[in-house]
Scaffold this motif. Sequence first.
Motif, PDB file in Angstrom:
ATOM      1  N   GLY A  89      -9.479  -0.538   0.355  1.00 10.59           N
ATOM      2  CA  GLY A  89      -9.233  -0.509   2.023  1.00 10.59           C
ATOM      3  C   GLY A  89      -7.948  -0.415   2.128  1.00 10.59           C
ATOM      4  N   CYS A  90      -6.691  -1.254   1.222  1.00  9.18           N
ATOM      5  CA  CYS A  90      -5.183  -1.383   0.943  1.00  9.18           C
ATOM      6  C   CYS A  90      -5.028   0.322   0.538  1.00  9.18           C
ATOM      7  CB  CYS A  90      -4.757  -2.022   0.783  1.00  9.18           C
ATOM      8  SG  CYS A  90      -4.665  -3.691   1.262  1.00  9.18           S
ATOM      9  N   ARG A  91      -3.715   0.553   0.805  1.00  9.72           N
ATOM     10  CA  ARG A  91      -2.579   1.953   0.014  1.00  9.72           C
ATOM     11  C   ARG A  91      -2.958   1.780  -1.397  1.00  9.72           C
ATOM     12  NH1 ARG A  91       0.206   4.428   3.607  1.00  9.72           N
ATOM     13  NH2 ARG A  91       1.159   5.326   1.829  1.00  9.72           N
ATOM     14  N   PRO A  92      -3.218   2.699  -2.495  1.00 15.04           N
ATOM     15  CA  PRO A  92      -3.108   2.510  -3.703  1.00 15.04           C
ATOM     16  C   PRO A  92      -1.525   2.086  -4.191  1.00 15.04           C
ATOM     17  CG  PRO A  92      -3.219   4.930  -3.057  1.00 15.04           C
ATOM     18  CD  PRO A  92      -2.910   4.055  -1.670  1.00 15.04           C
ATOM     19  N   MET A  93      -1.747   1.813  -5.193  1.00 13.46           N
ATOM     20  CA  MET A  93      -1.191   2.271  -6.688  1.00 13.46           C
ATOM     21  C   MET A  93      -0.667   3.338  -7.251  1.00 13.46           C
ATOM     22  SD  MET A  93      -1.295  -2.052  -8.489  1.00 13.46           S
ATOM     23  CE  MET A  93       0.302  -1.243 -10.184  1.00 13.46           C
TER      24      MET A  93
ATOM     25  N   LEU B  70      -5.349  -1.485   8.014  1.00 14.91           N
ATOM     26  CA  LEU B  70      -4.836  -1.465   6.565  1.00 14.91           C
ATOM     27  C   LEU B  70      -4.475  -0.887   5.632  1.00 14.91           C
ATOM     28  CD1 LEU B  70      -6.426  -4.439   4.792  1.00 14.91           C
ATOM     29  CD2 LEU B  70      -8.092  -3.222   4.422  1.00 14.91           C
ATOM     30  N   THR B  71      -5.127   0.534   5.887  1.00 17.75           N
ATOM     31  CA  THR B  71      -4.465   1.743   4.700  1.00 17.75           C
ATOM     32  C   THR B  71      -2.767   1.443   4.831  1.00 17.75           C
ATOM     33  OG1 THR B  71      -4.122   3.630   6.810  1.00 17.75           O
ATOM     34  CG2 THR B  71      -6.395   2.980   5.374  1.00 17.75           C
ATOM     35  N   LEU B  72      -2.332   0.864   5.918  1.00 22.48           N
ATOM     36  CA  LEU B  72      -0.311   0.937   5.565  1.00 22.48           C
ATOM     37  C   LEU B  72      -0.504  -0.355   4.174  1.00 22.48           C
ATOM     38  CD1 LEU B  72       0.012   1.207   8.988  1.00 22.48           C
ATOM     39  CD2 LEU B  72      -0.312   2.939   8.284  1.00 22.48           C
ATOM     40  N   VAL B  73      -0.788  -1.349   4.088  1.00 20.02           N
ATOM     41  CA  VAL B  73      -1.155  -2.293   3.457  1.00 20.02           C
ATOM     42  C   VAL B  73      -0.423  -1.812   1.910  1.00 20.02           C
ATOM     43  CG1 VAL B  73      -0.921  -4.466   2.841  1.00 20.02           C
ATOM     44  CG2 VAL B  73      -1.383  -3.915   5.191  1.00 20.02           C
ATOM     45  N   SER B  74       0.484  -1.975   1.575  1.00 19.12           N
ATOM     46  CA  SER B  74       1.030  -1.720  -0.255  1.00 19.12           C
ATOM     47  C   SER B  74       0.842  -2.749  -1.055  1.00 19.12           C
ATOM     48  CB  SER B  74       2.116  -1.228   0.397  1.00 19.12           C
ATOM     49  OG  SER B  74       2.221  -0.045   0.596  1.00 19.12           O
ATOM     50  N   VAL B  75       0.152  -2.905  -1.864  1.00 23.30           N
ATOM     51  CA  VAL B  75      -0.250  -3.913  -2.453  1.00 23.30           C
ATOM     52  C   VAL B  75       0.263  -3.157  -3.799  1.00 23.30           C
ATOM     53  CG1 VAL B  75      -1.974  -5.391  -3.325  1.00 23.30           C
ATOM     54  CG2 VAL B  75      -2.586  -4.436  -1.812  1.00 23.30           C
TER      55      VAL B  75
ATOM     56  N   PHE C  35       1.773  -7.921  -1.182  1.00 24.61           N
ATOM     57  CA  PHE C  35       1.683  -7.613  -0.152  1.00 24.61           C
ATOM     58  C   PHE C  35       2.791  -7.291   1.009  1.00 24.61           C
ATOM     59  CE2 PHE C  35      -1.962  -9.861  -1.560  1.00 24.61           C
ATOM     60  CZ  PHE C  35      -3.855  -9.085  -0.773  1.00 24.61           C
ATOM     61  N   SER C  36       2.846  -6.133   1.276  1.00 29.49           N
ATOM     62  CA  SER C  36       3.643  -5.440   1.972  1.00 29.49           C
ATOM     63  C   SER C  36       3.352  -4.741   2.860  1.00 29.49           C
ATOM     64  CB  SER C  36       5.247  -5.181   1.742  1.00 29.49           C
ATOM     65  OG  SER C  36       4.730  -3.721   0.365  1.00 29.49           O
ATOM     66  N   TYR C  37       4.189  -4.442   4.344  1.00 26.44           N
ATOM     67  CA  TYR C  37       3.588  -3.625   4.855  1.00 26.44           C
ATOM     68  C   TYR C  37       5.737  -4.257   5.916  1.00 26.44           C
ATOM     69  CZ  TYR C  37       3.387  -2.061  10.381  1.00 26.44           C
ATOM     70  OH  TYR C  37       2.926  -0.797  10.932  1.00 26.44           O
ATOM     71  N   ASP C  38       5.793  -2.934   5.758  1.00 24.51           N
ATOM     72  CA  ASP C  38       7.367  -2.663   6.780  1.00 24.51           C
ATOM     73  C   ASP C  38       8.168  -3.622   6.856  1.00 24.51           C
ATOM     74  OD1 ASP C  38       8.955  -1.828   8.800  1.00 24.51           O
ATOM     75  OD2 ASP C  38       8.042  -2.763  10.269  1.00 24.51           O
ATOM     76  N   ASN C  39       8.773  -4.602   7.399  1.00 29.13           N
ATOM     77  CA  ASN C  39       9.452  -5.513   6.747  1.00 29.13           C
ATOM     78  C   ASN C  39       8.326  -7.366   6.574  1.00 29.13           C
ATOM     79  OD1 ASN C  39      11.776  -4.263   7.109  1.00 29.13           O
ATOM     80  ND2 ASN C  39      11.602  -4.800   9.166  1.00 29.13           N
ATOM     81  N   HIS C  40       7.027  -6.705   6.514  1.00 25.46           N
ATOM     82  CA  HIS C  40       6.788  -8.392   5.624  1.00 25.46           C
ATOM     83  C   HIS C  40       5.736  -8.323   5.061  1.00 25.46           C
ATOM     84  CE1 HIS C  40       6.309  -8.742  10.186  1.00 25.46           C
ATOM     85  NE2 HIS C  40       6.034  -8.223  10.572  1.00 25.46           N
TER      86      HIS C  40
ATOM     87  N   LEU D 100      -9.550   9.728   8.883  1.00 27.13           N
ATOM     88  CA  LEU D 100      -8.383   8.434   9.052  1.00 27.13           C
ATOM     89  C   LEU D 100      -6.899   9.056   8.375  1.00 27.13           C
ATOM     90  CD1 LEU D 100      -7.426   5.814  10.510  1.00 27.13           C
ATOM     91  CD2 LEU D 100      -8.456   4.740   8.193  1.00 27.13           C
ATOM     92  N   ASP D 101      -5.815   9.437   9.129  1.00 26.89           N
ATOM     93  CA  ASP D 101      -4.805   9.212   8.502  1.00 26.89           C
ATOM     94  C   ASP D 101      -3.999   8.189   7.555  1.00 26.89           C
ATOM     95  OD1 ASP D 101      -1.784   9.919   7.096  1.00 26.89           O
ATOM     96  OD2 ASP D 101      -1.848  11.145   9.237  1.00 26.89           O
ATOM     97  N   PRO D 102      -4.301   8.088   6.230  1.00 25.46           N
ATOM     98  CA  PRO D 102      -3.860   7.248   5.735  1.00 25.46           C
ATOM     99  C   PRO D 102      -2.220   6.237   5.849  1.00 25.46           C
ATOM    100  CG  PRO D 102      -4.601   8.157   4.189  1.00 25.46           C
ATOM    101  CD  PRO D 102      -4.512   8.984   5.246  1.00 25.46           C
TER     102      PRO D 102
END
Length: 375
Positions: free
Chosen positions: A81-85, A123-128, A138-143, A292-294
């Motif tokens: 569900g998260c963003r791909p590498m 969840l699709t906005l979370v990078s792994v 895990f990262s998203y924006d400043n988190h 859904l636009d990832p």
Amino acid sequence: CGSADDLHNDGRPLGLLRISFGKDSIYDDLHVFLRFIIDTFVSISSAKQDIITCEKASTKSQKKIPKTYRIDQLLIYPVKGCRPMSVSSWPILRSGRLWCDREWLVFDRQLGVVATGKTHPRLTLVSVRITTHNKLCFSYDNHSIVVDISQQFFHDELTKNQTTIRVCGSNRESIPMESSEELSNFFAQILLNTTDTERFALIRAAPNNETSFANSAPLLLVTRHAVAKLNSNLIKLNAQPITADHFRANLLVSESAQSAEYSEERWSALHFYNGLRFSTLGPCERCATVDLDPDTAIRRDGGIVLRTIAKAQLQADCRRSRVTFGIFLGKPTILKEDTTVLDTSHHGVYNDSPEKILGRLCRGDTFFVEIETAA
């Protein structure tokens, strides 16, 4: 060089041309050079015919040289569900799955469901990212948050706590990982815009779960041609085009215009020039998630993407009952020994069982396909 011996009797210069091939060279490279020699220097028709015959000698029946396809993007999804590498090279397991692909998932304890793009779009906005020190970042924006996974690789003690969870309509064996208030809060803030120290947990696929948490099969392929054709239909409807990211494929491949007439759904097998062979397992059935636009976690109004795919496929085959896009690949086999393929070293991050690793796929790898004959 520089002496009178480098001139022909009629004054034409003589010389030596050297062409070098390496581990990434393919037959098409040789073919291009051979055509250059034929078209530029060979003037006798019989000699041309001899060289053309040599070109065809790669197959016993002297069939046309198969057209080559290329991996343009190689993607793994460590957490479902998260963003791909996006990677340039990655190990392939004997099960056909890319190492660590869909190995983990986020579980919503309050709802009792697996968090996916369908249930939790953000969840699709979370990078792994998997680091060389066995950590999930895990990262998203400043988190951001880092999870240590060094103790989560197929240890006997962990397998004693196996449990079954429901993923995409089927039961999957899994291993609950130690959760933390920080981890739960991280996902609660992104997915729900709130704080919750207990709601979300990370779960890992059990060692005997060969497909991990992939929907139907471990490896998904999409072609650029199919995406371009879909976008052409969307533009005709005054809708915005989409990217291949909507389909969450592991392999994005390109092909030439000459071979575009063959739908990938007609492929029966893929033969990589590095020696790997994959059988195909059929098309990937799609749902409303393709809308859904990832990049924004916003769905298209009216399910325009899914409806456009369905309409085009019904026009091609009115008996079609499923909406599909992309194809699944099965377990790979090695057709020839290749030290590059069998080299399983990868920056020191392996803690997996080495016997499960077959080889590797790389961005830029090329292959040709077997086509199903029409009934």
